[in-house]
Design a protein around this motif. Sequence first.
Motif, PDB file in Angstrom:
ATOM      1  N   SER A  10      -1.821   0.279   1.400  1.00 38.78           N
ATOM      2  CA  SER A  10      -0.590   0.878   0.892  1.00 38.78           C
ATOM      3  C   SER A  10      -0.196   2.114   1.702  1.00 38.78           C
ATOM      4  O   SER A  10       0.971   2.295   2.055  1.00 38.78           O
ATOM      5  CB  SER A  10      -0.764   1.244  -0.583  1.00 38.78           C
ATOM      6  OG  SER A  10       0.378   1.878  -1.074  1.00 38.78           O
ATOM      7  N   LEU A  11      -1.170   2.960   1.996  1.00 45.06           N
ATOM      8  CA  LEU A  11      -0.884   4.169   2.771  1.00 45.06           C
ATOM      9  C   LEU A  11      -0.378   3.822   4.160  1.00 45.06           C
ATOM     10  O   LEU A  11       0.595   4.399   4.644  1.00 45.06           O
ATOM     11  CB  LEU A  11      -2.131   5.046   2.861  1.00 45.06           C
ATOM     12  CG  LEU A  11      -2.582   5.697   1.555  1.00 45.06           C
ATOM     13  CD1 LEU A  11      -3.959   6.325   1.727  1.00 45.06           C
ATOM     14  CD2 LEU A  11      -1.571   6.718   1.074  1.00 45.06           C
ATOM     15  N   ARG A  12      -1.040   2.861   4.809  1.00 40.20           N
ATOM     16  CA  ARG A  12      -0.618   2.465   6.156  1.00 40.20           C
ATOM     17  C   ARG A  12       0.781   1.868   6.155  1.00 40.20           C
ATOM     18  O   ARG A  12       1.558   2.098   7.076  1.00 40.20           O
ATOM     19  CB  ARG A  12      -1.624   1.486   6.754  1.00 40.20           C
ATOM     20  CG  ARG A  12      -2.911   2.183   7.144  1.00 40.20           C
ATOM     21  CD  ARG A  12      -3.832   1.300   7.979  1.00 40.20           C
ATOM     22  NE  ARG A  12      -5.011   2.064   8.352  1.00 40.20           N
ATOM     23  CZ  ARG A  12      -6.225   1.865   7.841  1.00 40.20           C
ATOM     24  NH1 ARG A  12      -6.424   0.915   6.959  1.00 40.20           N
ATOM     25  NH2 ARG A  12      -7.240   2.611   8.229  1.00 40.20           N
ATOM     26  N   SER A  13       1.119   1.116   5.108  1.00 38.40           N
ATOM     27  CA  SER A  13       2.451   0.515   5.037  1.00 38.40           C
ATOM     28  C   SER A  13       3.534   1.579   4.860  1.00 38.40           C
ATOM     29  O   SER A  13       4.700   1.332   5.150  1.00 38.40           O
ATOM     30  CB  SER A  13       2.529  -0.503   3.895  1.00 38.40           C
ATOM     31  OG  SER A  13       2.590   0.146   2.633  1.00 38.40           O
ATOM     32  N   ARG A  14       3.133   2.772   4.416  1.00 37.49           N
ATOM     33  CA  ARG A  14       4.077   3.880   4.241  1.00 37.49           C
ATOM     34  C   ARG A  14       4.057   4.866   5.415  1.00 37.49           C
ATOM     35  O   ARG A  14       4.666   5.918   5.360  1.00 37.49           O
ATOM     36  CB  ARG A  14       3.765   4.621   2.937  1.00 37.49           C
ATOM     37  CG  ARG A  14       4.131   3.819   1.707  1.00 37.49           C
ATOM     38  CD  ARG A  14       3.536   4.440   0.449  1.00 37.49           C
ATOM     39  NE  ARG A  14       4.046   3.817  -0.755  1.00 37.49           N
ATOM     40  CZ  ARG A  14       3.685   2.623  -1.214  1.00 37.49           C
ATOM     41  NH1 ARG A  14       2.809   1.899  -0.556  1.00 37.49           N
ATOM     42  NH2 ARG A  14       4.204   2.149  -2.330  1.00 37.49           N
ATOM     43  N   GLY A  15       3.304   4.509   6.466  1.00 39.95           N
ATOM     44  CA  GLY A  15       3.302   5.337   7.661  1.00 39.95           C
ATOM     45  C   GLY A  15       2.243   6.422   7.692  1.00 39.95           C
ATOM     46  O   GLY A  15       2.369   7.389   8.448  1.00 39.95           O
ATOM     47  N   TYR A  16       1.185   6.269   6.890  1.00 40.28           N
ATOM     48  CA  TYR A  16       0.097   7.253   6.867  1.00 40.28           C
ATOM     49  C   TYR A  16      -1.194   6.610   7.323  1.00 40.28           C
ATOM     50  O   TYR A  16      -1.504   5.483   6.942  1.00 40.28           O
ATOM     51  CB  TYR A  16      -0.100   7.836   5.470  1.00 40.28           C
ATOM     52  CG  TYR A  16       1.081   8.637   5.001  1.00 40.28           C
ATOM     53  CD1 TYR A  16       1.296   9.925   5.466  1.00 40.28           C
ATOM     54  CD2 TYR A  16       1.999   8.099   4.102  1.00 40.28           C
ATOM     55  CE1 TYR A  16       2.393  10.660   5.056  1.00 40.28           C
ATOM     56  CE2 TYR A  16       3.095   8.830   3.686  1.00 40.28           C
ATOM     57  CZ  TYR A  16       3.290  10.108   4.158  1.00 40.28           C
ATOM     58  OH  TYR A  16       4.373  10.826   3.756  1.00 40.28           O
ATOM     59  N   GLU A  17      -1.944   7.338   8.126  1.00 38.62           N
ATOM     60  CA  GLU A  17      -3.254   6.874   8.575  1.00 38.62           C
ATOM     61  C   GLU A  17      -4.322   7.749   7.914  1.00 38.62           C
ATOM     62  O   GLU A  17      -4.350   8.959   8.144  1.00 38.62           O
ATOM     63  CB  GLU A  17      -3.346   6.978  10.098  1.00 38.62           C
ATOM     64  CG  GLU A  17      -4.619   6.406  10.670  1.00 38.62           C
ATOM     65  CD  GLU A  17      -4.773   4.916  10.422  1.00 38.62           C
ATOM     66  OE1 GLU A  17      -5.926   4.487  10.218  1.00 38.62           O
ATOM     67  OE2 GLU A  17      -3.774   4.177  10.425  1.00 38.62           O
ATOM     68  N   PRO A  18      -5.196   7.150   7.091  1.00 35.75           N
ATOM     69  CA  PRO A  18      -6.252   7.939   6.458  1.00 35.75           C
ATOM     70  C   PRO A  18      -7.269   8.413   7.501  1.00 35.75           C
ATOM     71  O   PRO A  18      -7.902   7.596   8.153  1.00 35.75           O
ATOM     72  CB  PRO A  18      -6.901   6.965   5.475  1.00 35.75           C
ATOM     73  CG  PRO A  18      -6.026   5.764   5.416  1.00 35.75           C
ATOM     74  CD  PRO A  18      -5.201   5.766   6.651  1.00 35.75           C
TER      75      PRO A  18
END
Length: 59
Positions: free
Chosen positions: A42-50
């Motif tokens: 979900s985070l990656r689909s929103r443009g965030y890399e953990p």
Amino acid sequence: MPKYSFTAEKLTDTLAPGEMTSASGTLRASSPQAAKKAVERSLRSRGYEPTGSITITQK
């Protein structure tokens, strides 16, 4: 399915390099591992890399 809460620290914004943020919330998943994978996806689909830790706890 059990309910989990998550906290994700140190998320790098891939759309605005140099920007960092964090996120938290709840979700339902079949296991803690499935919850973590869903949060990462979900985070990656929103443009965030953990780049930090993602903590999953059952509610």
